[in-house]
Design an enzyme around this catalytic site. Structure first.
Site, PDB file in Angstrom:
ATOM      1  CG  ASN A   9      -1.721   1.185   1.443  1.00  0.00           C
ATOM      2  OD1 ASN A   9      -1.839   2.004   0.527  1.00  0.00           O
ATOM      3  ND2 ASN A   9      -2.310   1.331   2.621  1.00  0.00           N
ATOM      4  CE  LYS A  11      -0.215   3.237   4.721  1.00  0.00           C
ATOM      5  NZ  LYS A  11      -0.151   3.352   6.181  1.00  0.00           N
ATOM      6  CG  HIS A  96      -5.753   1.855   5.116  1.00  0.00           C
ATOM      7  ND1 HIS A  96      -5.373   2.826   6.011  1.00  0.00           N
ATOM      8  CD2 HIS A  96      -4.735   0.979   5.025  1.00  0.00           C
ATOM      9  CE1 HIS A  96      -4.142   2.540   6.443  1.00  0.00           C
ATOM     10  NE2 HIS A  96      -3.733   1.420   5.857  1.00  0.00           N
ATOM     11  CD  GLU A  98      -3.001   5.492   6.718  1.00  0.00           C
ATOM     12  OE1 GLU A  98      -2.968   5.546   5.469  1.00  0.00           O
ATOM     13  OE2 GLU A  98      -2.082   4.987   7.392  1.00  0.00           O
ATOM     14  CD  GLU A 168      -3.406  -2.526   7.233  1.00  0.00           C
ATOM     15  OE1 GLU A 168      -2.319  -2.783   6.701  1.00  0.00           O
ATOM     16  OE2 GLU A 168      -4.035  -1.474   7.016  1.00  0.00           O
ATOM     17  N   GLY A 174       2.497   2.426  10.735  1.00  0.00           N
ATOM     18  CA  GLY A 174       3.436   3.533  10.565  1.00  0.00           C
ATOM     19  C   GLY A 174       4.111   3.968  11.857  1.00  0.00           C
ATOM     20  CB  SER A 214       5.300  -1.543  12.031  1.00  0.00           C
ATOM     21  OG  SER A 214       4.883  -0.207  12.242  1.00  0.00           O
TER      22      SER A 214
HETATM   23  P1  PGA Z   1       2.880   0.409   7.622  1.00  0.00           P
HETATM   24  O1  PGA Z   1       1.401   0.553   7.014  1.00  0.00           O
HETATM   25  O2  PGA Z   1       3.436  -0.883   7.073  1.00  0.00           O
HETATM   26  O3  PGA Z   1       3.613   1.617   7.147  1.00  0.00           O
HETATM   27  O4  PGA Z   1       2.711   0.333   9.104  1.00  0.00           O
HETATM   28  C1  PGA Z   1       0.576  -0.551   6.793  1.00  0.00           C
HETATM   29  C2  PGA Z   1      -0.750  -0.096   6.227  1.00  0.00           C
HETATM   30  O5  PGA Z   1      -1.269   0.937   6.672  1.00  0.00           O
HETATM   31  O6  PGA Z   1      -1.298  -0.732   5.305  1.00  0.00           O
END
Ligand code: PGA
Length: 251
Positions: A9, A11, A96, A98, A168, A174, A214
């Site tokens: 992803n 983003k 997601h 976010e 997640e 992140g 992460s």
């Molecule tokens: P990250 O994000 O690996 O940067 O923690 C994962 C995600 O949000 O899909």
């Protein structure tokens, strides 16, 4: 045997030319990958057509990060599922955290989006996961169960064959804070049980459940060794082809 998948992803990162270069590097390195893991990348909308071109003939699938909740028409700023298919997508990520957190994505809206995506022939990577407060209050099982039920219980077993779930935990996205393999496995097994209660054990066993938050080359092996973790949805580490492929190699 359920499908193992590692999806990136991206983003809101990379320019089109950077994205094309990244996709090409991933496609090239994927050639050497022989462990049956399916690879998917999800660039921003503006990159899709060019990245589709860059991935042509490769083993890497293309996904969007979101889609509109309407088929077409006067919805300024939105991108419809048929446009994603037309651009070369086989998948879309939906729900997601976010999007849930910053753009008011609700389970009700997700039911509409998942339906539209499936009807257009897209596979769906549906994200679920609790935030830090919910985890600390011991509510993580309830939260994830409600997300799975509110969205997926509106679909048929046949629909479920085109749906991948990504667990997640929001506190791990992140932040560099990964859920331990045991913490992730516990929820993955619970999601599978929740699916089994509605769709039957066989369907639940066939459903791919990814971990995200992460995930990186140094922890992927331990996570993917768990019996209910079928791969990863990778954010930060998917922006470097070497790291992304190293994660896929962790199987
Ligand atoms: P990250 O994000 O690996 O940067 O923690 C994962 C995600 O949000 O899909």
């Amino acid at each position: 045997m359920r499908k193992k998948i590692v999806a990136g992803n991206w983003k809101m990162n990379t320019t089109v030319s950077e994205g094309v270069a990244l996709a090409k590097a991933v496609a090239e390195k994927a050639e050497g990958l022989n462990n049956g893991v399916g690879l998917i990348v999800a660039p921003p909308f503006t990159h899709l057509v060019s990245v589709a071109e860059a991935l042509k003939g490769s083993k890497v699938g293309l996904s969007a990060q979101n889609c509109a909740d309407h088929e077409k028409g006067a919805y300024t700023g939105e991108v419809a599922v048929n446009m994603l298919v037309d651009a070369g997508c086989a998948w879309t990520i939906l729900g997601h955290s976010e999007r849930r957190q910053y753009y008011g994505e609700t389970d009700e809206k997700l039911v509409v989006k998942v339906r539209l995506a499936l009807d257009a022939g897209l596979g769906v990577i549906l994200c679920v996961g609790e935030n830090l407060d919910e985890r600390e209050a011991g509510r993580h099982f309830d939260v994830v169960k409600a997300q799975v039920e509110n969205v997926l219980f509106n679909f048929s077993a046949e629909d479920m064959k085109k749906i991948v779930i990504a667990y997640e935990p929001v506190w791990a996205i992140g932040t560099g804070k990964t859920a331990t393999a045991a913490q992730a496995e516990e929820i993955h097994a619970f999601i599978r049980e929740t699916l089994a209660a509605k769709f039957g054990k066989e369907l639940a066993e066939e459903t791919t459940i990814l971990y995200g938050g992460s995930c990186k080359p140094s922890n992927a092996k331990e996570l993917f060794a768990e019996k209910d973790i079928d791969g990863g949805l990778i954010g930060g580490a998917s922006l470097k082809a070497d790291d992304f492929i190293a994660i896929a190699e962790a199987f």
